[in-house]
Design a protein around this motif. Structure first.
Motif, PDB file in Angstrom:
ATOM      1  N   ALA A  56       0.825  -1.219   0.000  1.00 53.77           N
ATOM      2  CA  ALA A  56       0.000   0.000   0.000  1.00 53.77           C
ATOM      3  C   ALA A  56       0.854   1.261   0.000  1.00 53.77           C
ATOM      4  O   ALA A  56       0.443   2.312  -0.510  1.00 53.77           O
ATOM      5  N   LEU A  57       2.047   1.163   0.536  1.00 50.60           N
ATOM      6  CA  LEU A  57       2.942   2.324   0.585  1.00 50.60           C
ATOM      7  C   LEU A  57       3.245   2.846  -0.819  1.00 50.60           C
ATOM      8  O   LEU A  57       3.515   4.035  -1.007  1.00 50.60           O
ATOM      9  N   ARG A  58       3.157   1.954  -1.806  1.00 50.15           N
ATOM     10  CA  ARG A  58       3.507   2.345  -3.182  1.00 50.15           C
ATOM     11  C   ARG A  58       2.540   3.379  -3.761  1.00 50.15           C
ATOM     12  O   ARG A  58       2.848   4.023  -4.760  1.00 50.15           O
ATOM     13  N   GLN A  59       1.348   3.505  -3.132  1.00 49.02           N
ATOM     14  CA  GLN A  59       0.399   4.524  -3.632  1.00 49.02           C
ATOM     15  C   GLN A  59       0.776   5.931  -3.163  1.00 49.02           C
ATOM     16  O   GLN A  59       0.245   6.920  -3.667  1.00 49.02           O
ATOM     17  N   VAL A  60       1.638   6.011  -2.158  1.00 47.77           N
ATOM     18  CA  VAL A  60       1.920   7.318  -1.549  1.00 47.77           C
ATOM     19  C   VAL A  60       2.828   8.124  -2.475  1.00 47.77           C
ATOM     20  O   VAL A  60       3.824   7.597  -2.975  1.00 47.77           O
ATOM     21  N   PRO A  61       2.479   9.388  -2.712  1.00 48.59           N
ATOM     22  CA  PRO A  61       3.330  10.203  -3.596  1.00 48.59           C
ATOM     23  C   PRO A  61       4.739  10.364  -3.006  1.00 48.59           C
ATOM     24  O   PRO A  61       4.909  10.361  -1.787  1.00 48.59           O
ATOM     25  N   VAL A 294      12.078   2.222   5.591  1.00 49.13           N
ATOM     26  CA  VAL A 294      11.639   1.308   4.534  1.00 49.13           C
ATOM     27  C   VAL A 294      12.422   1.697   3.289  1.00 49.13           C
ATOM     28  O   VAL A 294      12.236   2.800   2.760  1.00 49.13           O
ATOM     29  N   PRO A 295      13.328   0.827   2.822  1.00 43.56           N
ATOM     30  CA  PRO A 295      14.146   1.198   1.667  1.00 43.56           C
ATOM     31  C   PRO A 295      13.505   0.774   0.345  1.00 43.56           C
ATOM     32  O   PRO A 295      12.982  -0.335   0.225  1.00 43.56           O
ATOM     33  N   GLU A 296      13.522   1.667  -0.624  1.00 44.05           N
ATOM     34  CA  GLU A 296      13.039   1.352  -1.971  1.00 44.05           C
ATOM     35  C   GLU A 296      14.072   1.848  -2.984  1.00 44.05           C
ATOM     36  O   GLU A 296      14.910   2.698  -2.663  1.00 44.05           O
ATOM     37  N   VAL A 297      13.961   1.324  -4.187  1.00 47.01           N
ATOM     38  CA  VAL A 297      14.872   1.740  -5.255  1.00 47.01           C
ATOM     39  C   VAL A 297      14.054   2.001  -6.521  1.00 47.01           C
ATOM     40  O   VAL A 297      13.190   1.197  -6.869  1.00 47.01           O
ATOM     41  N   ILE A 298      14.340   3.121  -7.183  1.00 44.72           N
ATOM     42  CA  ILE A 298      13.749   3.358  -8.513  1.00 44.72           C
ATOM     43  C   ILE A 298      14.797   2.942  -9.537  1.00 44.72           C
ATOM     44  O   ILE A 298      15.880   3.542  -9.593  1.00 44.72           O
ATOM     45  N   PRO A 299      14.503   1.909 -10.338  1.00 45.44           N
ATOM     46  CA  PRO A 299      15.519   1.431 -11.283  1.00 45.44           C
ATOM     47  C   PRO A 299      15.918   2.520 -12.278  1.00 45.44           C
ATOM     48  O   PRO A 299      15.114   3.409 -12.606  1.00 45.44           O
ATOM     49  N   LEU A 300      17.155   2.444 -12.760  1.00 39.89           N
ATOM     50  CA  LEU A 300      17.679   3.456 -13.678  1.00 39.89           C
ATOM     51  C   LEU A 300      16.794   3.636 -14.907  1.00 39.89           C
ATOM     52  O   LEU A 300      16.561   4.749 -15.366  1.00 39.89           O
ATOM     53  N   ALA A 301      16.289   2.515 -15.427  1.00 40.34           N
ATOM     54  CA  ALA A 301      15.469   2.588 -16.641  1.00 40.34           C
ATOM     55  C   ALA A 301      14.218   3.435 -16.385  1.00 40.34           C
ATOM     56  O   ALA A 301      13.824   4.256 -17.222  1.00 40.34           O
ATOM     57  N   ALA A 302      13.638   3.260 -15.222  1.00 41.35           N
ATOM     58  CA  ALA A 302      12.433   4.036 -14.886  1.00 41.35           C
ATOM     59  C   ALA A 302      12.777   5.515 -14.740  1.00 41.35           C
ATOM     60  O   ALA A 302      11.986   6.392 -15.094  1.00 41.35           O
ATOM     61  N   PRO A 313       7.972   7.365 -11.906  1.00 41.27           N
ATOM     62  CA  PRO A 313       8.581   6.035 -11.885  1.00 41.27           C
ATOM     63  C   PRO A 313       8.095   5.192 -10.704  1.00 41.27           C
ATOM     64  O   PRO A 313       7.744   5.721  -9.654  1.00 41.27           O
ATOM     65  N   GLU A 314       8.090   3.903 -10.915  1.00 45.98           N
ATOM     66  CA  GLU A 314       7.711   2.953  -9.855  1.00 45.98           C
ATOM     67  C   GLU A 314       8.969   2.573  -9.070  1.00 45.98           C
ATOM     68  O   GLU A 314      10.001   2.269  -9.676  1.00 45.98           O
ATOM     69  N   ALA A 315       8.862   2.573  -7.760  1.00 42.81           N
ATOM     70  CA  ALA A 315       9.983   2.113  -6.936  1.00 42.81           C
ATOM     71  C   ALA A 315       9.732   0.666  -6.520  1.00 42.81           C
ATOM     72  O   ALA A 315       8.584   0.225  -6.440  1.00 42.81           O
ATOM     73  N   VAL A 316      10.805  -0.032  -6.261  1.00 47.29           N
ATOM     74  CA  VAL A 316      10.721  -1.429  -5.839  1.00 47.29           C
ATOM     75  C   VAL A 316      11.252  -1.518  -4.409  1.00 47.29           C
ATOM     76  O   VAL A 316      12.284  -0.894  -4.098  1.00 47.29           O
ATOM     77  N   HIS A 317      10.538  -2.249  -3.564  1.00 44.08           N
ATOM     78  CA  HIS A 317      11.070  -2.448  -2.213  1.00 44.08           C
ATOM     79  C   HIS A 317      12.428  -3.106  -2.329  1.00 44.08           C
ATOM     80  O   HIS A 317      12.601  -4.059  -3.096  1.00 44.08           O
ATOM     81  N   GLU A 328      17.824   4.929  -7.999  1.00 42.44           N
ATOM     82  CA  GLU A 328      17.756   6.007  -7.009  1.00 42.44           C
ATOM     83  C   GLU A 328      17.187   5.471  -5.700  1.00 42.44           C
ATOM     84  O   GLU A 328      16.193   4.744  -5.687  1.00 42.44           O
ATOM     85  N   PHE A 329      17.829   5.853  -4.619  1.00 44.31           N
ATOM     86  CA  PHE A 329      17.409   5.396  -3.291  1.00 44.31           C
ATOM     87  C   PHE A 329      16.234   6.251  -2.802  1.00 44.31           C
ATOM     88  O   PHE A 329      16.285   7.473  -2.821  1.00 44.31           O
ATOM     89  N   VAL A 330      15.183   5.550  -2.393  1.00 41.89           N
ATOM     90  CA  VAL A 330      13.988   6.202  -1.838  1.00 41.89           C
ATOM     91  C   VAL A 330      13.753   5.565  -0.474  1.00 41.89           C
ATOM     92  O   VAL A 330      13.901   4.356  -0.334  1.00 41.89           O
TER      93      VAL A 330
END
Lengths: 481, 321
Positions: A56-61, A294-302, A313-317, A328-330
């Protein structure tokens, strides 16, 4: 040394996920009271009470650095999530105005606990943990870190001994450390290498001075040794470990080993959240303390797609990535005064490993590869690409430009490639070199030997580097990773 | 203070200074100069200690090179406890926004913001000061004047720092377009500048003084004439100005020091003794010039006047014969 809190530091990833989700359930409703999030989340139709899972965290801007600069216009009280704020620290403001961050009592408690974790990580053998810290003055958090360490370690009566200093007193501190040899040194890697150069150059004179001040067999031997040996810090100080932060360690790791004879470990910290992530003595990446964020990463391609067409872009846990992934570290911090929810750091990280480390800890390991944003990154010395563009734009006769950052030894050197426009003056190279070197922070780096002078190359054509989406890059880092 | 002498007697610093003869009272103990300290403590720190230090911090000596001072765990906890009392007494109140301007250099004064903000880590039995602290330093602001914008906009009620640093930061802030500061309270480190320039900055000025061997400052209170030196913490003497002049004329002459309790109205160099756990301090010449303005049974008020303009270390050596 044993792990301070095995139930947390060596917890299985499933437990860490559960801990993060429990943290989110408490965090989101608390954060929603802040002006930083209230309007933004309301506009996005987000109900914070329903954000109870990592999915659900993925919906947060996302939250960006600029949001943190602007939000204080609403007044402190409207923004803070915890009224018990004690101290504020600032970022250096490399990419704009400095960002000031509040630390509440709860943040300082976490800060102190993380320093105890680090102590247990670094103090690999019994005895006094003697640590020399060359920090930066206020308002940067590295100044306070020394005193947070002290408060935490003194309160726990740990066998520590800190020598606190700053670059302005490096010479005096080194003289003292020759008699009080530290087992650990902490600071910026480029600065420690610059200090090493100073030691090597100044050793013969220092030995003669010591002999003059206090004639003895020992000081006489010092004079004799410096005549035949190229003295390096490792001959004098012999620290076992160096803990280095503030800039990526990779270009400096081997030179630090050569000069100081120490094991260089990397530290990753941000002013925005007082949690120091460090590499353990296994040297297989920086452990990201995943119980406090909570660490996430936005892949370079995104990221490239975002640059091309503005797609969010979508981040991945980070736990769901694979080793080798770069992006990119989120993060979402479980901070107190001002928790950051899905904060885009602008730092490009590489996931090193997700499995249990040789030290027994399970928190994932990363390396920091550099910056994503509009930044010319020369380690400690940074300035924005737009500042460079403005300087060059003010000159006549430049058709196109590209800045490549190369390394000569461990030191970065900006190499400016220029394509002259028609009617360009003959002295374009010299004028451009002067204009770039006039950037104040760059001049400071060059004057202090942290950065090599700007080299200008006049070329007929720029060898372009583009992202996969076709965007042209004007600043290219050729730093080996 | 006989305990202090007993603690010190076994330490190389004092064995060397006392020529092997332990003084019977503090008044008999020879002075330790910063030069002695640097020679015996800074160069051989491991041999000078009574207890393992948790911290070595640089202490600036007016008109001379700084000295390294060790602080044991107990010293740090005691300093945190005393700092809290000093700040309260000086007029800091819960809810205050404090702008703390650090000096250029890693001096002990850099611990001030942390003592203000988080001393309760070390003294959990007492309530916190309840203030928000914005630390700045003249050095960083010189490179980045816009660091002042945000903290100045928070309208600090308390300002802490030395006059020169405050002036430097205020000038840079003005150039960055930041409106001038006006606070309720100024905790002034070191000697006061001209009175008129202080009036623009704060309604009330309370002096603070850092003495070697402690990370917490000594301070006064609103309306007090100077800095309170409690006899239970520091044993203080003054070498009167006229004696110092005589010592310059006659190098072999050792000037007498007068206990502050008997030195009302005297101006001279402050000499201090502190029962520190890491390394007790016995009759250290601070090179801080003060005037004793009030004395009582349990301490004295002194006004810091700035540097005792002494000769440099080699000259001191010659003066000592």
């Amino acid at each position: 040394m044993p792990i301070l809190d095995p139930a947390v530091e060596a917890a299985p990833p499933g437990d860490l996920r559960a801990r993060q989700e429990a943290g989110l359930r408490a965090l989101l409703p608390r954060a929603a009271r802040s002006a930083l999030y209230r309007r933004r989340w309301s506009a996005a139709g987000l109900d914070p009470a329903r954000v109870t899972t990592l999915e659900a965290l993925r919906q947060v801007p996302y939250l960006r650095a600029a949001d943190l600069r602007e939000v204080w216009r609403d007044g402190r009280e409207a923004v803070l999530c915890d009224p018990d704020v004690r101290i504020w620290f600032a970022t250096s403001g490399t990419t704009g105005a400095p960002k000031w961050t509040p630390y509440a009592r709860g943040d300082l408690v976490m800060f102190e606990e993380v320093t105890r974790r680090i102590f247990h990580m670094m103090a690999t053998r019994a005895g006094i943990f003697r640590c020399a810290i060359i920090g930066t003055p206020a308002p940067f958090v590295s100044d306070a870190a020394a005193y947070a360490l002290l408060a935490s370690h003194a309160a726990a009566r740990l066998p520590v001994e800190y020598v606190l200093s700053s670059p302005t007193q490096a010479e005096r501190t080194l003289a003292f450390l020759a008699a009080r040899r530290p087992s650990v040194v902490v600071g910026f890697p480029s600065l420690f290498l610059r200090i090493a150069e100073g030691i090597a150059a100044g050793a013969p004179a220092a030995a003669r001075r010591a002999w003059r001040d206090e004639p003895s067999l020992r000081t006489l031997a010092g004079v004799a040794v410096t005549r035949v040996v190229h003295v390096q810090p490792r001959h004098v100080y012999r620290p076992e470990i160096g803990l280095f932060g503030g800039e990526p360690l990779a270009p400096y790791r081997q030179p630090l080993l050569d000069a100081w004879g120490l094991r260089a470990l990397e530290l990753y910290a941000m002013t925005e959240f007082p949690c120091f992530h460090v590499e353990c003595p296994e040297q297989s990446g920086i452990h990201l303390w995943s119980d406090w964020l909570v660490p996430e990463v936005i892949p370079l391609a995104a990221l490239d797609r975002e640059e091309a067409d503005g797609t969010v872009p979508e981040a991945v846990h980070l736990f769901d990535t694979a080793a080798g992934m770069v992006g990119e570290f989120v993060y979402t911090s479980f901070g107190h005064a001002l928790p950051l929810v899905r904060y885009r750091t602008g730092d490009v990280i590489e996931v090193v490993a997700l499995d249990r480390c040789g030290c027994g800890r399970t928190h994932p390991r990363i390396r920091v590869r550099g910056r994503r944003d509009d930044l010319v990154n020369l380690g400690l010395i940074r300035f924005s690409t737009s500042e460079l563009d403005t300087r060059l734009g003010a000159l006549h006769g430049i058709g196109a430009w590209q800045l490549r950052i190369v390394r000569r030894g461990y030191k970065p050197q900006p190499v400016l490639y220029l394509v002259p426009a028609s009617g360009a003056p003959a002295a374009l190279g010299e004028t451009a070199a002067r204009a770039v070197a006039d950037i104040e922070v760059l001049r400071l780096g060059i004057d202090n030997g942290l950065v090599l002078p700007v080299e200008v190359k006049i070329v007929a054509e720029i060898q372009e580097v583009r992202t996969w989406s076709g965007k042209r890059r004007r600043v290219i880092e050729e730093t080996p990773t | 203070m006989t305990t202090l002498l007993a603690l010190a007697a076994a330490l190389p610093l004092y064995r060397a200074t006392w020529d092997g003869r332990a003084p019977r009272s503090l008044a008999e103990a020879p002075f330790v100069t910063p030069w002695n300290w640097r020679r015996l403590v800074d160069r051989r720190p491991g041999r000078s200690l009574r207890q393992p230090p948790a911290l070595w911090a640089l202490h600036p000596i007016p008109g001379d090179d700084p000295i390294w001072t060790p602080h044991a765990h107990e010293d740090i906890a005691a300093a945190a406890r005393r700092a809290r009392a000093v700040f309260r007494e000086a007029g800091i109140r819960p809810g205050d926004v404090v702008l703390s301007i650090a000096p250029e250099g890693p001096w002990v004064a850099n611990a001030l913001p942390f003592l203000l903000a988080a001393a309760d880590s070390l003294i959990p039995d007492l309530p916190p000061l309840g203030v928000q602290v914005f630390p700045l330093s003249a050095l960083t602001v010189a490179f980045k004047a816009d660091l002042t914008v945000f903290p100045f906009a928070q309208m600090p009620s308390v300002l802490v720092g030395a006059a020169a640093d405050i002036r430097a930061v205020a000038d840079l802030a003005q150039r960055a377009g930041v409106p001038p500061l006006h606070c309720r309270l100024l905790l002034l480190l070191g000697p006061p500048p001209e009175a008129e320039s202080l009036a623009q900055v704060a309604e009330t000025v309370v002096p603070l003084l850092h003495l070697p061997g402690t990370i917490a400052p000594f301070g006064g209170h609103p309306g007090s004439a100077g800095v309170w030196l409690p006899a239970a913490v520091v044993s203080a003497d003054v070498i009167p100005d006229e004696e110092w002049g005589r010592a310059l004329q006659h190098p072999a002459y050792v000037p007498p020091a007068v206990p502050v309790a008997a030195a009302l109205g005297t101006t001279g160099e402050l000499v201090v003794s502190l029962a520190n756990q890491a390394l007790p301090i016995v009759r250290l010449r601070t090179q801080e010039r003060v005037r004793v303005v009030e004395v009582g049974a349990d301490g004295a008020y002194v006004v810091p006047l700035g540097s005792r303009s002494v000769a440099s270390s080699p000259q001191v050596l010659r003066l000592q014969g």
